[in-house]
Design a protein around this motif. Structure first.
Motif, short mmCIF file in Angstrom:
data_model
loop_
_atom_site.label_atom_id
_atom_site.label_comp_id
_atom_site.label_asym_id
_atom_site.label_seq_id
_atom_site.Cartn_x
_atom_site.Cartn_y
_atom_site.Cartn_z
N ASP A 139 0.98 -1.18 0.05
CA ASP A 139 0.01 -0.01 0.17
C ASP A 139 0.95 1.30 -0.08
OD1 ASP A 139 -2.72 -0.89 -0.30
OD2 ASP A 139 -2.50 -1.42 1.97
N LEU A 140 2.10 1.12 0.06
CA LEU A 140 2.96 2.29 0.10
C LEU A 140 3.63 2.68 -1.22
CD1 LEU A 140 4.51 3.01 3.83
CD2 LEU A 140 3.00 4.22 2.72
N CYS A 141 4.40 1.31 -1.78
CA CYS A 141 5.28 1.47 -2.93
C CYS A 141 4.68 0.97 -4.13
CB CYS A 141 6.88 1.06 -2.45
SG CYS A 141 6.64 -0.73 -2.37
N GLY A 142 3.63 0.01 -3.89
CA GLY A 142 3.06 -0.61 -5.13
C GLY A 142 3.67 -1.81 -5.50
N ARG A 143 4.72 -2.32 -4.83
CA ARG A 143 5.53 -3.45 -5.32
C ARG A 143 4.47 -4.82 -4.99
NH1 ARG A 143 10.00 -3.33 -1.46
NH2 ARG A 143 11.12 -2.37 -3.32
N GLY A 144 4.41 -5.61 -6.07
CA GLY A 144 3.67 -6.58 -6.22
C GLY A 144 4.53 -7.83 -5.62
N ILE A 145 3.95 -8.33 -4.33
CA ILE A 145 4.69 -9.34 -3.83
C ILE A 145 3.52 -10.57 -3.34
CG2 ILE A 145 6.47 -8.17 -2.78
CD1 ILE A 145 4.94 -7.55 -0.16
N PRO B 175 0.46 -6.94 7.67
CA PRO B 175 -0.72 -6.20 7.99
C PRO B 175 -0.40 -4.98 8.82
CG PRO B 175 -0.80 -8.42 8.93
CD PRO B 175 0.47 -8.44 7.99
N VAL B 176 -0.68 -3.73 8.73
CA VAL B 176 -0.58 -2.67 9.70
C VAL B 176 -1.93 -1.94 9.66
CG1 VAL B 176 0.27 -0.47 9.87
CG2 VAL B 176 1.86 -2.28 8.91
N ARG B 177 -2.18 -1.82 10.91
CA ARG B 177 -3.72 -1.14 11.24
C ARG B 177 -3.27 0.31 11.05
NH1 ARG B 177 -7.67 -3.46 14.73
NH2 ARG B 177 -6.07 -4.75 15.51
N ALA B 178 -4.37 0.78 10.26
CA ALA B 178 -4.56 2.20 10.08
C ALA B 178 -5.95 2.75 10.63
CB ALA B 178 -4.30 2.49 8.54
N LYS C 218 -3.69 -2.28 6.31
CA LYS C 218 -3.16 -1.92 5.11
C LYS C 218 -2.14 -2.79 5.02
CE LYS C 218 -5.16 1.82 3.81
NZ LYS C 218 -5.71 2.07 2.36
N GLY C 219 -1.59 -2.97 3.81
CA GLY C 219 -0.42 -4.24 3.66
C GLY C 219 1.00 -3.69 3.21
N LEU C 220 1.97 -3.80 4.01
CA LEU C 220 3.20 -3.16 3.38
C LEU C 220 4.33 -4.39 3.03
CD1 LEU C 220 3.87 -0.47 6.18
CD2 LEU C 220 2.55 -0.48 3.95
N CYS C 221 5.20 -4.09 2.15
CA CYS C 221 6.34 -5.01 1.71
C CYS C 221 7.51 -4.85 2.95
CB CYS C 221 6.70 -4.73 0.44
SG CYS C 221 7.55 -3.28 0.37
N GLU C 222 8.24 -5.98 2.99
CA GLU C 222 9.28 -5.69 4.23
C GLU C 222 10.17 -4.27 4.08
OE1 GLU C 222 12.16 -8.59 6.47
OE2 GLU C 222 11.29 -9.41 4.99
N GLU D 90 4.26 -1.53 15.89
CA GLU D 90 3.62 -2.70 16.19
C GLU D 90 3.58 -3.90 15.55
OE1 GLU D 90 -0.10 -1.09 17.46
OE2 GLU D 90 0.80 0.01 18.85
N ALA D 91 3.45 -3.35 14.20
CA ALA D 91 3.44 -4.48 13.20
C ALA D 91 4.91 -5.07 12.79
CB ALA D 91 2.89 -4.14 11.98
#
Length: 132
Positions: free
Chosen positions: A5-11, A16-19, A34-38, A103-104
């Motif tokens: 959800d930040l950089c658009g990288r397909g993985i 999961p991060v709570r917003a 929201k989902g973030l890559c590492e 936290e995530a």
């Protein structure tokens, strides 16, 4: 496959991060995931630690995760690019989302350690004590 959800990288999987989205707080009082890559998770967590230590001044902006117009801090993203390799770009996150990222991050690292231990046991690396 899913996208960060930040950089658009397909993985294959995102972290999961709570917003807490102010505009949706009545519909989703617990927040939205929201989902973030590492790499984005690591970068946002570094920003969180810096903000906590130095209280770096924030500026007004719109948070890239929750959409709130509030004080935001720049998080450096490394966006994959076919022609240039990686492009560095900043995303703005509010303090509340940065805290959620932290936290995530802790939860994710804990799960990684547990998986490493389980895989160690599966592959027979456990210590065997002979019976006396």
């Amino acid at each position: 496959m899913t996208d960060c959800d930040l950089c658009g990288r397909g993985i294959p999987t995102v972290i999961p991060v709570r917003a807490i989205r102010p505009l949706l707080k009545f519909a989703y009082p617990e927040g939205v995931w929201k989902g973030l890559c590492e790499p984005c998770l690591d970068s946002a967590q570094k920003t969180y630690l810096t903000v906590n230590k130095n209280q770096t001044s924030c500026r007004k902006g719109k948070c890239a995760l929750c959409g709130d117009k509030t004080g935001v801090f720049p998080v450096e993203l490394q966006i994959p690019n076919f022609s240039k390799g990686v492009i560095k770009k900043d995303a703005d996150l509010c303090y509340r989302c940065l805290k959620s990222v932290d936290e995530a991050y802790i939860r994710y690292k804990k799960e990684q350690i547990e998986q490493d231990h389980e895989q160690g046991r599966i592959h027979g690396h456990e210590h065997v004590h002979p019976h006396h």
